[in-house]
Design a protein around this motif. Structure first.
Motif, mmCIF file in Angstrom:
data_model
loop_
_atom_site.group_PDB
_atom_site.id
_atom_site.type_symbol
_atom_site.label_atom_id
_atom_site.label_comp_id
_atom_site.label_asym_id
_atom_site.label_seq_id
_atom_site.Cartn_x
_atom_site.Cartn_y
_atom_site.Cartn_z
ATOM 1 N N ASP A 183 1.981 8.248 1.752
ATOM 2 C CA ASP A 183 1.142 7.442 2.384
ATOM 3 C C ASP A 183 0.957 6.109 2.139
ATOM 4 N N LEU A 184 -0.171 5.554 3.289
ATOM 5 C CA LEU A 184 -0.341 3.930 3.243
ATOM 6 C C LEU A 184 -1.255 3.777 1.683
ATOM 7 N N GLU A 185 -1.330 4.435 1.186
ATOM 8 C CA GLU A 185 -2.446 4.170 0.431
ATOM 9 C C GLU A 185 -1.486 4.186 -1.044
ATOM 10 N N GLU A 186 -0.496 4.710 -0.576
ATOM 11 C CA GLU A 186 0.738 4.961 -2.324
ATOM 12 C C GLU A 186 1.265 3.573 -2.050
ATOM 13 N N VAL A 195 0.482 0.500 -0.437
ATOM 14 C CA VAL A 195 -0.497 -0.184 -0.747
ATOM 15 C C VAL A 195 -0.728 -0.591 -2.524
ATOM 16 N N ALA A 196 -0.684 0.297 -3.289
ATOM 17 C CA ALA A 196 -0.872 0.623 -4.323
ATOM 18 C C ALA A 196 0.115 -0.369 -5.236
ATOM 19 N N GLU A 255 1.602 -0.490 10.225
ATOM 20 C CA GLU A 255 2.056 -0.248 8.731
ATOM 21 C C GLU A 255 2.419 -1.215 8.516
ATOM 22 N N VAL A 300 -0.343 -2.885 5.404
ATOM 23 C CA VAL A 300 0.161 -2.486 3.590
ATOM 24 C C VAL A 300 0.375 -4.368 3.282
ATOM 25 N N ARG A 340 -3.306 -5.882 3.732
ATOM 26 C CA ARG A 340 -4.299 -5.489 2.169
ATOM 27 C C ARG A 340 -3.861 -5.304 0.666
#
Length: 511
Positions: A188-191, A193-194, A223, A227, A230
């Motif tokens: 997902d997006l959070e992965e 970005v991390a 998306e 990434v 952010r």
């Protein structure tokens, strides 16, 4: 005394400046002067009537394993390419867990290394024929941390981030993703970005094969931009395309979003290859859920008529635009089998098998889950728009020069310069294939031509540069590239490879 003098050429600086009629002097692997009356040299090459430019930089290739081939491989040098960025589409040769290989590209499966640094060391020892700079792949990181599971726990994500940090320390020049491939498609997006935030520690870029290049194209591009925004990293959108009849004409939307993102402060660029067909693994046509659990789980699903029907329903559902594979963007006549363990089907179109094309596809994959194909899905107007845009460079997306192949592997750069570039636009075209890419990936000293630059150079004839390769016969030698130099060493002379392995593995921060 200079080591080499290129005399009487039309010199392009790679920065978009006006060309000048001049000599180029080289010493100790670098350009030391451009102009006239530069003094004596141990060797002089007459390049009158030819263009002298920085060596081309390919931002998107899959030559990761080429250094391990038995013979030196000049196929990129013959195109004027002196440096390639590999590790694209989320796949790199390390860090790899041999117990969790999953459905990785076949050529990488036989060249996996426990750490990214071990891959760089091995490739350097084997000897690349041209320079390679390497991205670490998100798919590879995910396989090492979580195998083919769709779920990612906080601990496994932390492990992925640590593996990424180790790879950047070892010399990776950025992070790549391939979100139409498993297991990256499960992220997902959070992965994302991390992991991009890890790249940010070294101010490295994020290159992405987006989640969709067809009906979900707009959302996928949003998306990718999110990434980068952010995480505060540079963004490289890989192999721009509007794939499938439903999105023909969408190049205008893509280019508008890229321009808007730059105006909003996102340092975004992109690449494209000058062809109307893409090439990839056949399994990517299926929804990613088909591959969850690995190859044996995939084969079990393909053997079950009810599972085939469920996968088809998901692939054809109008409620989803991303994460459902390529199926909806294809017509059976678009799909040309390139590599299969049954050589009798190679070269055929999916339409040639008769009956239901979905069932034919599943049967082909059941016999060979690592099969690959060429997919004829793009429109000339979109391609021309991408090629003309100043934010978009040329990336071959080509792999090793062995077996059935796509002509992009052997001819992307000569095709672009010989078919799509008018002479008056040559300064901008050369900028797009040299300094624009070198800056994106931090290749200090490369991608431009002037005093102090590393003497990676290409000398070509603008009247004859081109490539006659086809999908049926792709490995035709390009024309028009007369001389190529790596750090001042001549590796192409009068259109012929001089032999040897004189490239380098360009680690992060290397000069």
């Amino acid at each position: 005394m200079h080591d080499l003098l290129l005399r009487d050429g039309t010199v392009h600086d790679g920065l978009g400046g006006a060309p000048q009629h001049a000599d180029v002097a080289i010493a100790d692997g670098r350009v030391v002067a451009v102009g006239h009356g530069l003094g004596p040299a141990r060797r002089v090459i007459d390049v009158s009537g030819l263009l002298v430019s920085p060596g081309f930089v390919d931002p998107h290739s899959h030559s990761d394993t080429v250094p391990f081939l038995q013979e030196p491989q000049p196929f990129k040098l013959l195109q004027g390419v002196t440096t390639e960025i590999v590790g694209n589409c989320g796949f790199s040769c390390g860090p790899a867990d041999p117990e969790m290989r999953g459905l990785v590209p076949a050529e990488l499966a036989s060249a996996s290394f426990p750490t990214f640094g071990e891959y760089l060391d091995a490739a350097e020892a084997a000897g690349p024929s041209n320079n390679l700079a390497v991205l670490v792949g998100h798919n590879t990181l995910r396989l090492a941390a979580a195998g083919m599971s769709s779920e990612i726990t906080p601990d496994r994500l932390a492990h992925m981030c640590e593996l990424a940090a180790q790879s950047f320390e070892a010399g990776a020049v950025g992070l790549s993703s391939g979100l139409e491939y498993v297991p990256g498609a499960y992220a997902d997006l959070e992965e994302l970005v991390a992991l991009a935030l890890v790249a940010k520690r070294w101010e490295l870029p994020y290159a992405t094969h987006m989640r969709s290049e067809s009906e979900g194209l707009a959302d996928a591009l949003d998306e990718a931009i999110a990434v980068a925004k952010r995480a505060g990293v540079r963004l490289q959108v890989s192999h721009c395309k509007a794939s499938g009849r439903a999105v023909h004409g969408a190049s205008a939307m893509v280019l508008d979003k890229l321009a808007q993102a730059r105006r909003a402060g996102v340092d975004v660029r992109a690449d494209v290859y000058p062809y109307l067909a893409f090439g990839t693994v056949l399994v990517a046509v299926l929804p990613p859920v088909a591959c969850e659990g690995g190859e044996q789980a995939l084969l079990a699903r393909l053997a079950d008529p009810a599972e085939r029907a469920a996968l088809r329903a998901l692939a054809e559902s109008p409620d989803t635009g991303t994460g459902v594979g390529f199926w909806r963007e294809l017509h059976p006549s678009d799909v040309q089998i390139l590599v299969h363990n049954d050589p009798g089907v190679e070269g055929k179109r999916l339409a040639d098998f008769g009956g239901d094309p979905w069932e034919a596809l599943c049967d082909l994959l059941r016999l060979d889950p690592h099969a690959s194909g060429v997919f004829h899905t793009m429109h000339e107007r979109d391609l021309a728009a991408f090629l003309a845009d100043p934010l978009i460079s040329i990336g071959s997306d080509g792999g090793p020069p062995v077996g059935p192949n796509h002509p992009r592997t052997f001819g992307s750069f000569p095709t672009y310069l010989g078919t799509y570039v008018e002479k008056e636009d040559m300064p901008e075209a050369i900028r797009k294939v040299s300094s624009a890419v070198a800056a994106q990936f931090g290749l200090t000293g490369r991608g431009w031509l002037g005093p102090g630059a590393i003497a990676d150079l290409c000398v070509f004839d603008p009247d004859t540069i081109g490539h006659a390769g086809t999908y049926e016969q792709p490995d035709v030698r390009p024309t028009g590239v007369e001389h190529v130099f790596l750090a001042g060493r001549q590796v192409i002379a009068d259109g012929e490879f001089t032999g040897g392995r004189h490239g380098r593995m360009l680690r992060r921060g290397a000069r």
